[in-house]
Design a protein around this motif. Structure first.
Motif, short mmCIF file in Angstrom:
data_model
loop_
_atom_site.label_atom_id
_atom_site.label_comp_id
_atom_site.label_asym_id
_atom_site.label_seq_id
_atom_site.Cartn_x
_atom_site.Cartn_y
_atom_site.Cartn_z
N ARG A 97 37.60 47.66 4.56
CA ARG A 97 38.99 47.91 4.16
C ARG A 97 39.37 47.10 2.92
NH1 ARG A 97 41.65 48.19 10.17
NH2 ARG A 97 41.31 50.43 10.48
N LEU A 133 37.33 46.63 0.48
CA LEU A 133 36.73 47.42 -0.60
C LEU A 133 37.43 48.76 -0.79
CD1 LEU A 133 33.00 46.77 0.32
CD2 LEU A 133 34.28 45.74 -1.56
N ASP A 134 37.91 49.34 0.32
CA ASP A 134 38.55 50.66 0.28
C ASP A 134 39.66 50.70 1.34
OD1 ASP A 134 39.30 53.31 0.31
OD2 ASP A 134 37.30 54.09 0.73
N VAL A 182 39.94 53.31 4.36
CA VAL A 182 39.06 53.34 5.53
C VAL A 182 39.90 53.19 6.80
CG1 VAL A 182 37.21 52.15 6.77
CG2 VAL A 182 37.03 52.50 4.31
N ARG A 242 38.18 58.23 6.72
CA ARG A 242 39.11 57.77 5.69
C ARG A 242 40.40 58.56 5.76
NH1 ARG A 242 37.97 58.47 0.43
NH2 ARG A 242 38.88 56.49 -0.14
#
Length: 109
Positions: free
Chosen positions: A31, A33-34, A37, A73
């Motif tokens: 999370r 990093l992105d 997610v 996602r």
């Protein structure tokens, strides 16, 4: 007379708690990093990325390897290509993708 530990009990790991703790730690890192997610669907311990050159009909290693996380996602879905060293992990991911494809097909009809 007690053996092997002089009367002390063996410490037994709580594998279920360890697995869940590892999953939550991995989810936190992903999370970061992105932020899109939502959850980890499945994990493979070790994978390697390859690319295919259709003109040479040749696979070449991309120099990217490590753990693989298939995640849910809250954004658009996208899958590229995946290579697995462990056949059991490959089968687990194939079954997951098959179920996801069936679910998507059922919701579209």
């Amino acid at each position: 007379m007690a053996r092997g530990g002089y009367g002390r009990r063996k410490v037994r790991p709580n594998l279920a708690a360890d697995r869940e703790g590892t999953r939550l730690l991995n989810l936190t890192v992903l999370r970061r990093l992105d932020p899109a997610v939502a959850d980890i669907l499945i994990t493979a311990a070790h994978v390697t990325a390859y690319s295919f050159d259709p003109t040479k009909t040749h696979w070449s290693r991309k120099g990217v390897e490590g753990s693989l996380f298939v995640v849910k996602r809250n954004a658009a879905d996208e899958v590229t290509g995946i290579w697995f060293y462990d056949p059991e992990e490959c089968e687990e991911v194939a079954q997951l993708f098959s179920r996801a494809h069936e679910w998507k097909f059922e919701t579209e009809t």
